[in-house]
Design a protein around this motif. Structure first.
Motif, mmCIF file in Angstrom:
data_model
loop_
_atom_site.group_PDB
_atom_site.id
_atom_site.type_symbol
_atom_site.label_atom_id
_atom_site.label_comp_id
_atom_site.label_asym_id
_atom_site.label_seq_id
_atom_site.Cartn_x
_atom_site.Cartn_y
_atom_site.Cartn_z
ATOM 1 N N ASN A 1 0.843 -1.192 0.000
ATOM 2 C CA ASN A 1 0.000 0.000 0.000
ATOM 3 C C ASN A 1 0.883 1.249 0.000
ATOM 4 O O ASN A 1 1.625 1.511 0.967
ATOM 5 C CB ASN A 1 -0.909 -0.011 1.229
ATOM 6 N N VAL A 2 0.814 2.020 -1.066
ATOM 7 C CA VAL A 2 1.710 3.162 -1.251
ATOM 8 C C VAL A 2 1.464 4.261 -0.217
ATOM 9 O O VAL A 2 2.428 4.797 0.360
ATOM 10 C CB VAL A 2 1.583 3.705 -2.687
ATOM 11 N N PRO A 3 0.212 4.693 0.088
ATOM 12 C CA PRO A 3 0.029 5.765 1.080
ATOM 13 C C PRO A 3 0.613 5.437 2.443
ATOM 14 O O PRO A 3 1.259 6.297 3.064
ATOM 15 C CB PRO A 3 -1.489 5.924 1.134
ATOM 16 N N SER A 4 0.412 4.207 2.931
ATOM 17 C CA SER A 4 0.991 3.864 4.233
ATOM 18 C C SER A 4 2.502 3.780 4.168
ATOM 19 O O SER A 4 3.204 4.137 5.131
ATOM 20 C CB SER A 4 0.408 2.535 4.737
ATOM 21 N N LEU A 5 3.040 3.332 3.048
ATOM 22 C CA LEU A 5 4.499 3.295 2.902
ATOM 23 C C LEU A 5 5.074 4.703 2.905
ATOM 24 O O LEU A 5 6.155 4.940 3.472
ATOM 25 C CB LEU A 5 4.876 2.567 1.611
ATOM 26 N N LEU B 1 5.607 13.135 10.625
ATOM 27 C CA LEU B 1 4.486 12.318 10.183
ATOM 28 C C LEU B 1 4.801 10.828 10.268
ATOM 29 O O LEU B 1 3.894 10.006 10.458
ATOM 30 C CB LEU B 1 4.097 12.690 8.753
ATOM 31 N N SER B 2 6.074 10.471 10.169
ATOM 32 C CA SER B 2 6.444 9.055 10.202
ATOM 33 C C SER B 2 6.160 8.406 11.550
ATOM 34 O O SER B 2 6.106 7.175 11.650
ATOM 35 C CB SER B 2 7.927 8.894 9.866
ATOM 36 N N THR B 3 5.963 9.215 12.602
ATOM 37 C CA THR B 3 5.634 8.633 13.906
ATOM 38 C C THR B 3 4.236 8.039 13.934
ATOM 39 O O THR B 3 3.904 7.294 14.848
ATOM 40 C CB THR B 3 5.742 9.698 14.999
ATOM 41 N N ALA B 4 3.385 8.372 12.966
ATOM 42 C CA ALA B 4 2.025 7.816 12.879
ATOM 43 C C ALA B 4 1.968 6.624 11.931
ATOM 44 O O ALA B 4 0.919 6.320 11.365
ATOM 45 C CB ALA B 4 1.043 8.889 12.424
ATOM 46 N N CYS B 5 3.115 5.944 11.765
ATOM 47 C CA CYS B 5 3.180 4.823 10.821
ATOM 48 C C CYS B 5 2.237 3.698 11.220
ATOM 49 O O CYS B 5 1.530 3.136 10.377
ATOM 50 C CB CYS B 5 4.610 4.318 10.739
ATOM 51 N N SER B 6 2.202 3.336 12.493
ATOM 52 C CA SER B 6 1.369 2.211 12.940
ATOM 53 C C SER B 6 -0.110 2.499 12.704
ATOM 54 O O SER B 6 -0.884 1.613 12.314
ATOM 55 C CB SER B 6 1.627 1.924 14.413
ATOM 56 N N THR B 7 -0.534 3.733 12.924
ATOM 57 C CA THR B 7 -1.933 4.098 12.692
ATOM 58 C C THR B 7 -2.296 3.968 11.224
ATOM 59 O O THR B 7 -3.379 3.483 10.870
ATOM 60 C CB THR B 7 -2.189 5.526 13.175
ATOM 61 N N ALA B 8 -1.381 4.408 10.352
ATOM 62 C CA ALA B 8 -1.647 4.329 8.914
ATOM 63 C C ALA B 8 -1.740 2.884 8.441
ATOM 64 O O ALA B 8 -2.613 2.534 7.631
ATOM 65 C CB ALA B 8 -0.563 5.069 8.143
ATOM 66 N N ARG B 9 -0.853 2.019 8.931
ATOM 67 C CA ARG B 9 -0.898 0.608 8.525
ATOM 68 C C ARG B 9 -2.161 -0.084 9.041
ATOM 69 O O ARG B 9 -2.768 -0.886 8.334
ATOM 70 C CB ARG B 9 0.348 -0.108 9.041
#
Length: 862
Positions: free
Chosen positions: A284-288, A312-320
């Protein structure tokens, strides 16, 4: 077949267990069976030594009920004049009035043909049990009034049975087959003559209930084949449930079975959608892009003063995690569940028609009884104020945690606030559910409905609306309001001028909606539907047992070894409070499954697991823990079907708005096919983030102490607005309006497409099953044949009588008249004069009809 298989075993159980045989429900004569029981609290009469002036009431009889005459002597003159003194026991006018009402009520029951026997098993407590027996003549008469068809032929068993077993079958067959008829007829008497519910509300009687028939083989079959968790994989014996509890309860469990059965395909599709999200997570490109630390998106502070800039990278787990539920398969699943709701209603409609045909309910007319008066206290709570309080809690706790110096606390602000807020919402929902039940009763009483059915429908509708808003208001807030009115950096919206409105997570509000929905749904099912249903009745039973032991005197060994009558055992069970709570919890669950299923595809799976346990839990409760409910005839589930139909249509709109406005499905679609240079999703995150010049922050809103490793000139925030260097700085961009138009267009397209497909499903699937329609045609043809045959036999009988009269008349020598002329004058009574018949089936007979006075007439053959 089940009766035949278990009869011998049940006979052995009766022989081996003396308690079962001793609990057989009979009057003192051992012949008349107890069909119904009334219970009232009788105060101990004070003796002359305790109360020399006993309360007496002078009553003039109007003939409506018999009066017991007082002592002879000076009172004889009053008795002859119809005026007697009735002993009312305690010197309490209210108790005396209740006693008079009971006497008149029971006299009316006796006049209607019922037989009664009084007894007091709890002498210390003052409970009096009035046992009622309905003779077969009364049941037959009531069955005619209620238009109930029963079997008129005996069916022989193929395998020879012992004589004792045959006697047993003959003795219990009436109770097993028509026991629900006894309860139905007695309940009809009690409801129509004076209104037993009103008498219970006034305290004239404490309770009224039919008894569990422990001598009937049907009860152990229900216990073994229905009320055990070990038989969760079996179909419910709906016909036996109806035979023991009546049609209304039978229809509820039939509906619950159909609903649970159709949750299986919905659960499978939901699991496939969830697995698709797991399989495509790493591609998934947006979460990546959100997890890529090289992107270096510096985000604006989440609160004023205490919050700092963040990556913004600190919200990686939420995006995945958001991608697991917000993916292209979600749209397909929302369409599928909307069609599933339509198919569920059609399938239940067909099942209901089949049950109406097999239970002979097609021509039933529902009886309207006068509405009863319920008493309740006014306790009112406002759902929106509760939701608003939780919003204030979230904002306040977020600000306080942001001021903490602990890095771990700051990193887990969203998780902590979301989890604790949802738990608080769950507790508030459980509390307000109990309050809103009382509020619904109070609001319905203000309308003063005229009939019991009207009262029940209005009460159900009000209770549903209140509990609907209570259960779904927090979910609606997260789905459609959170983050929509928060404003932008430099122009945020504040509550009470101090607390800034909260925003959605960087990955969107859909993951928060999923958390909110899952916790509330699972919490309600686990706590309210299971723990409350199991724990609270057991606690009440334990409390009553302890209270009885405290009040009851010490029993002798002989009394302890004596078996208690069945009516005493049933009195110790929990009273039945109707099916409204059972329907309500399933309807609310249906809303979780259908309304917001686009955000939580696993909702049907958890509903299925809950219902598998719920069916057996309710079955065990009805068989062992509740008093036997009154048998009530019903040909459908009433207003609940209209509520289900309305929720099915409403779910189409809700899912359309969830996909359009809560998820990022439309923005991703628009970016890939309109704004992307490569036609892929690369660059989507940068496209959704707007720029803000930190110098434009209002005084006091910038970070007081910034630990960000570099100097910040511009920060990013999620919105479609013009950049600060544009002439229309911070205004909505053209991309915003284009995406808004696409969102609204998708709502219209989705709604019309699903509605059209639902109508198509309704048109393709016939309401009446083919086998039922063919059987109904055969029954109508058979009925016409029966009528024709009866009319033909009547016509033949009339013709034979005419021929016999003519032959007898011609044998008299004094009769000189010609048979071509009918006799006149006083002799007209000797020979019947032919008269014109009304149209009937006899006019379509295939045989010729011969008139004794006219020429042969040929009837039309059909």
């Amino acid at each position: 077949v089940l009766w035949q298989q278990d009869t011998g075993e049940w006979m052995q159980r009766l022989d081996s267990d003396p308690n079962l045989g001793a609990c057989a429900l009979y009057f003192a004569d051992g012949k008349r069976k107890v069909d119904y029981v009334l219970v009232y609290h009788c105060h101990r009469r004070p003796s002359a030594r305790d109360s020399p002036d006993q309360h007496r009431l002078s009553v003039i009889s109007n003939g409506s009920f018999p009066l017991r005459a007082a002592q002879k002597g000076p009172e004889e003159g009053k008795a002859e004049r119809g005026e007697v003194s009735v002993d009312l026991g305690p010197a309490d006018p209210a108790e005396g009035e209740k006693r008079m009402i009971r006497e008149e009520f029971e006299a009316n029951l006796k006049e209607a043909g019922l037989e009664m026997e009084h007894g007091s098993e709890h002498k210390a407590h003052g409970h009096t049990f009035v046992r009622i027996h309905a003779p077969w003549q009364v049941l037959s008469r009531e069955a005619e009034f209620l238009k109930i068809k029963v079997a008129t032929k005996k069916v022989r068993h193929r395998a020879p049975l012992p004589s004792s077993t045959l006697d047993f079958i003959q003795s219990v067959d009436l109770g097993c087959t028509f026991y629900w008829l006894c309860g139905l007829c007695v309940h009809t008497f009690l409801s129509t003559l004076l209104g037993i519910t009103t008498l219970i509300a006034k305290g004239v009687y404490e309770s009224a209930f039919p008894l569990h028939d422990v001598s009937c083989p049907l009860l152990p079959i229900l216990h073994d084949e229905w009320a055990r968790y070990g038989v969760f994989y079996k179909y419910q014996p709906v016909d036996l449930i109806r035979k023991y509890f009546g049609e209304k309860i039978g229809l509820y469990f039939a509906w619950l079975g159909v609903y649970t059965q159709l949750l299986i395909p919905a659960s499978l599709v939901g699991i496939i959608v969830f697995l698709y999200g797991c399989a495509t997570l790493d591609t998934n490109v947006p979460s990546l892009e959100m997890c890529d630390t090289m992107q270096n998106f510096t985000m604006c502070p989440l609160c004023d003063g205490a919050c700092d800039y963040w990556e913004l990278s600190t919200a990686c787990s939420t995006a995945r995690a958001s991608h697991l539920f917000d993916n292209p398969a979600t749209v397909f699943f929302a369409i599928f569940m909307s069609l599933w709701a339509a198919m569920f209603l059609e399938h239940w409609k067909r099942r209901q028609i089949s049950l109406n045909h097999s239970w002979d309910l097609t021509g039933m007319e529902e009886e309207e009884t006068h509405a009863v008066t319920h008493h309740s206290k006014l306790i009112f709570g406002v759902t929106f104020s509760a939701v608003f309080s939780v919003i204030i809690y979230r904002i306040t706790v977020s600000a306080l945690m942001a001021m903490s110096t602990d890095g771990a606390t700051k990193a887990n602000i969203r998780v902590t606030v979301t989890a604790t807020a949802v738990i608080i919402n769950l507790v508030v929902i459980l509390i307000l559910d109990e309050i809103y039940g009382t509020v619904a009763v109070w609001l319905t009483e203000l309308e003063i409905p005229k009939t019991e059915t009207n009262f029940e429908e209005r009460l159900i509708l009000k209770a549903f609306l209140l509990k609907f808003m209570n259960a779904y208001a927090p979910i609606f807030y997260v789905a459609f309001f959170k983050g929509r009115f928060a404003g932008r950096p430099g122009g945020y919206v504040y509550v009470f001028n101090d607390y800034r409105m909260e925003e959605c997570a960087p990955g969107g509000c859909l993951i928060e909606l999923c958390i909110q929905l899952s916790i509330i749904m699972l919490g309600k099912q686990l706590i309210q539907n299971n723990i409350f249903e199991i724990g609270i009745p057991k606690l009440k039973k334990l409390y009553r047992t302890l209270k009885d032991k405290e009040q009851a005197p010490s029993e002798s060994e002989e009394q302890q070894g004596r078996v208690r009558p069945q009516w005493v055992l049933d009195y110790g069970l929990e009273p039945f409070n109707g099916l409204t709570p059972e329907y309500m919890e399933m309807i609310i669950q249906f809303g979780f499954v259908s309304l917001f299923v686009a955000s939580f595809p696993l909702a049907p799976l958890f509903a299925l697991l809950n219902n598998v346990i719920e069916i057996r839990l309710d079955a065990k409760k009805f068989v062992t823990e509740l008093r036997r409910p009154d048998a009530i005839r019903a040909k459908d589930i009433g207003i609940w079907y209209n509520i289900l139909s309305g929720m099915g249509k409403f779910s189409v709109i809700i899912n359309a708005f969830v996909i359009s406005f809560t998820s990022d499905f439309i923005p991703r679609l628009m970016y890939q096919y309109m704004y992307s240079d490569t036609g892929t999703m690369y660059g989507f995150i940068d496209h959704t983030l707007s720029y803000f010049n930190v110098s434009n922050l209002k005084p006091g809103t910038a970070p007081v102490v910034s630990n960000y490793p570099k100097e910040v000139t511009f920060c990013r925030y999620k919105d479609y607005r013009e950049p600060p260097w544009s002439p229309d700085a911070y205004q909505f961009s053209k991309h915003y309006w284009a995406i808004l138009a696409a969102r609204l267009g998708f709502v219209i397209l989705f709604q019309n497409l699903v509605m059209f497909m639902s109508v198509l499903v309704d048109w393709v699937i016939p309401d009446v099953p083919k086998n039922i329609s063919e059987q109904q045609k055969k029954e109508k043809a058979m009925l016409v044949d029966v009528f024709l045959r009866e009319e033909k036999e009547k016509l033949q009988l009339i013709q034979s009588l005419f021929s016999k009269d003519v032959s007898q008349a011609s044998s008299f020598p004094s009769n000189k008249r010609s048979l071509q002329q009918p006799p006149l004058g006083h002799g007209d009574h000797c020979f019947p004069r032919p008269r014109g018949r009304a149209a009937s089936f006899s006019q379509f007979s295939r045989q010729e009809s011969v008139s004794p006075w006219h020429e042969t007439t040929r009837h039309t053959a059909v």
